[in-house]
Design a protein around this motif. Structure first.
Motif, PDB file in Angstrom:
ATOM      1  N   ALA A 292     -56.590  32.624  25.297  1.00 11.90           N
ATOM      2  CA  ALA A 292     -56.123  31.289  24.842  1.00 11.90           C
ATOM      3  C   ALA A 292     -57.375  30.776  24.036  1.00 11.90           C
ATOM      4  O   ALA A 292     -57.047  30.317  23.106  1.00 11.90           O
TER       5      ALA A 292
ATOM      6  N   ARG B 192     -58.012  30.497  20.009  1.00  9.12           N
ATOM      7  CA  ARG B 192     -58.121  29.343  19.595  1.00  9.12           C
ATOM      8  C   ARG B 192     -59.520  29.307  18.272  1.00  9.12           C
ATOM      9  O   ARG B 192     -59.980  27.942  17.864  1.00  9.12           O
TER      10      ARG B 192
ATOM     11  N   GLU C 236     -58.573  30.304  15.272  1.00  7.29           N
ATOM     12  CA  GLU C 236     -58.376  28.775  14.388  1.00  7.29           C
ATOM     13  C   GLU C 236     -59.656  28.745  13.673  1.00  7.29           C
ATOM     14  O   GLU C 236     -59.701  28.227  12.263  1.00  7.29           O
TER      15      GLU C 236
ATOM     16  N   MET D 125     -49.479  31.583  25.921  1.00 10.14           N
ATOM     17  CA  MET D 125     -48.388  30.679  25.170  1.00 10.14           C
ATOM     18  C   MET D 125     -48.401  29.243  26.094  1.00 10.14           C
ATOM     19  O   MET D 125     -48.960  28.319  24.689  1.00 10.14           O
TER      20      MET D 125
ATOM     21  N   LEU E 181     -51.242  27.224  25.218  1.00 14.40           N
ATOM     22  CA  LEU E 181     -51.470  26.921  23.821  1.00 14.40           C
ATOM     23  C   LEU E 181     -51.069  26.010  23.568  1.00 14.40           C
ATOM     24  O   LEU E 181     -50.584  25.448  22.185  1.00 14.40           O
TER      25      LEU E 181
ATOM     26  N   LEU F 140     -47.035  26.509  23.504  1.00  7.50           N
ATOM     27  CA  LEU F 140     -46.210  26.696  22.761  1.00  7.50           C
ATOM     28  C   LEU F 140     -45.136  27.451  23.605  1.00  7.50           C
ATOM     29  O   LEU F 140     -45.705  27.600  24.547  1.00  7.50           O
TER      30      LEU F 140
ATOM     31  N   ASP G 120     -40.360  29.011  20.189  1.00 11.63           N
ATOM     32  CA  ASP G 120     -41.217  29.571  19.186  1.00 11.63           C
ATOM     33  C   ASP G 120     -41.862  30.583  19.343  1.00 11.63           C
ATOM     34  O   ASP G 120     -42.023  31.118  18.241  1.00 11.63           O
TER      35      ASP G 120
ATOM     36  N   ILE H  91     -48.634  35.004  18.782  1.00 11.53           N
ATOM     37  CA  ILE H  91     -48.510  33.949  19.826  1.00 11.53           C
ATOM     38  C   ILE H  91     -49.727  33.283  18.574  1.00 11.53           C
ATOM     39  O   ILE H  91     -49.751  32.236  18.150  1.00 11.53           O
TER      40      ILE H  91
ATOM     41  N   TYR I 205     -49.217  29.741  16.637  1.00 10.18           N
ATOM     42  CA  TYR I 205     -50.175  28.627  16.951  1.00 10.18           C
ATOM     43  C   TYR I 205     -50.968  27.838  16.197  1.00 10.18           C
ATOM     44  O   TYR I 205     -50.867  26.167  16.405  1.00 10.18           O
TER      45      TYR I 205
ATOM     46  N   LYS J  93     -48.729  25.703  14.298  1.00 13.44           N
ATOM     47  CA  LYS J  93     -48.488  24.334  15.070  1.00 13.44           C
ATOM     48  C   LYS J  93     -50.400  23.144  14.542  1.00 13.44           C
ATOM     49  O   LYS J  93     -49.751  22.467  15.067  1.00 13.44           O
ATOM     50  N   GLN J  94     -50.441  23.884  14.236  1.00  9.57           N
ATOM     51  CA  GLN J  94     -52.042  23.432  13.951  1.00  9.57           C
ATOM     52  C   GLN J  94     -52.757  22.818  13.108  1.00  9.57           C
ATOM     53  O   GLN J  94     -53.347  22.401  12.228  1.00  9.57           O
TER      54      GLN J  94
END
Ligand code: ASP
Ligand code: MG
Length: 411
Positions: free
Chosen positions: A14, A18, A21, A76, A79, A81, A86, A119, A123, A126-127
């Motif tokens: 995870a 991140r 991102e 998931m 994170l 999810l 999802d 994933i 993710y 969703k951010q």
């Protein structure tokens, strides 16, 4: 636009997702094609599922499969999810005992990238980023050479360009490396570690400004840091040097990666995933070359096959084309060739194709072979460096030019 590729080691958990991102935001979170490998060691684990199913060990295969799914579900959840809503999870293992092993392999092993990319895509979405997930088996068209499919560049380029140039396209596309699909909708794979190659193809199709491979090393080093204690970063190199490094066995980039980039003069950056601001390495048209530090490259798991003419009446040179026709047809990957008047030796990767090739070669030649070998290539060598490298090792074969030494050694 730019292409970013994240390997399995980068997205192994995870925290890795991140970090994707973070890196994507540093790039402005737009005009990006993000290519992702399977998470961590998922590809190996899926290969095991295929082996077990093929051996009729269904229960063991199922246990292994459940482990893989559980691992992804845990990531998931970490994170935030929702597995199942999802992200679609594959219910049954797509195995058909009536199909050839390699075809089943591609249907199953490709699931690693399908899971990891969903994933990452969900993710990022969703951010708050503008993201679309692309399904390469429908876009990157290949033939049906299972496990090592050949890409149909004309068809793939047209489809992928059209998708990219569409007015409503979001800022970021997330998609799979390593996998493609046939005209009749079967999934294929491009050869192990093939995600770099996918990134290069997409860069070529979309005339990318650059392609960046994010890795768990600082960039291209002169030796494998797991083997040599003192490594040096090579900040700038030319395409030709990069091809030679990857062909010799340097694990940093897949050998097929350079050509699609070189064709369009697209620079390739190799950068550390854990330190996005670091310089890393850049491979480009105007790269610095030749490389001015000694470079050590190990290519493991080699078998050295020596062929001797059965009948001294003919010159072995005449049988060269016959030998290489057999080698090519059995999909052997040759790493070194050496010949004398009556023998030819080739060092090849010791894959599952070797045994059949040797059988066929034995029909024409007296064949001997040694396995459990490695090929060490030293570029920019000196007599002292070569002495040090040879010390304490059993050398099966050596080939040296003024600047490059190649040693086939016992593991
Ligand atoms: N997941 C694939 C492999 O491990 C492709 C890649 O990582 O490049 O071989
Ligand atoms: Mg990988």
């Amino acid at each position: 636009m730019k292409v970013y590729k994240f390997g399995g080691a980068s997205v192994k958990n995870a925290e890795g997702v991140r970090n994707v991102e973070k890196i994507v935001r540093l790039a402005g979170a737009q005009d990006l094609m993000v290519v992702v490998s399977a998470m961590g060691k998922t590809t190996n684990a899926l290969e095991r599922v295929v082996e077990l199913l093929d051996a009729g060990k269904e229960e063991a295969a199922l246990t292994q499969w459940v482990d893989i799914i559980d691992f992804h579900v845990a990531v998931m959840k970490e994170l935030g999810l929702q597995p199942g809503s999802d992200i679609r999870l594959q219910g049954e293992i797509p195995f058909d005992p009536a199909l050839p092993y390699d075809e089943n392999y591609d249907q199953i092993v490709s699931l690693g990238e399908l899971m990891s990319t969903q994933i990452v895509a969900v993710y990022l979405l969703k951010q708050g980023l503008s993201v679309e997930w692309w399904n390469m088996p429908k876009l990157l068209r290949t033939d049906d050479t299972w496990r090592e499919a050949t890409v149909d560049n004309d068809t793939s380029r047209a489809v992928i360009r059209a998708g990219w140039e569409r007015a409503q396209r979001p800022s970021i596309v997330v998609t799979q490396g390593f996998i493609g699909g046939t005209a009749d909708g079967k999934r294929t794979t491009l050869g192990r570690e093939g995600s770099d190659y996918t990134a290069a193809l997409l860069g070529n199709y979309l005339d990318a400004e650059s392609v960046t491979i994010w890795k768990d090393v600082p960039g291209i080093l002169n030796a494998d840091p797991r083997i040599e204690p003192d490594t040096i970063l090579i900040p700038s190199l030319r395409y030709q040097d990069a091809v030679e490094l990857s062909y010799s066995g340097a694990q940093v980039i897949h050998p097929k990666t350079i050509r699609p980039l070189e064709n369009k003069r697209i620079p390739l950056y190799v950068k550390p995933f854990g330190d996005p601001a670091a310089q890393g390495s850049c491979i480009a048209e105007n790269g610095v070359g030749p490389i001015d530090v000694p470079v050590y490259i190990w290519r493991k798991n080699q078998i050295l096959i020596t062929m001797r003419a059965k009948d001294f009446a003919f010159v072995l040179e005449e049988s060269l084309s016959e030998i290489f026709e057999i080698i090519h047809r059995h999909r052997l990957k040759v790493s070194l060739i050496q010949s004398s008047a009556v023998t030819i030796s080739v060092s090849v990767d010791n894959t599952r194709f070797v045994a059949d090739a040797i059988k066929e070669l034995q029909q024409h030649f007296n064949v001997t072979y040694n396995d459990h070998l490695s090929l060490l290539t030293i570029r920019g060598t000196t007599p002292e460096i070569l002495e040090r490298a040879k010390a304490g090792r059993t050398i099966m074969l050596s080939q040296t030019t003024r600047r490059t030494a190649r040693l086939v050694v016992k593991e």
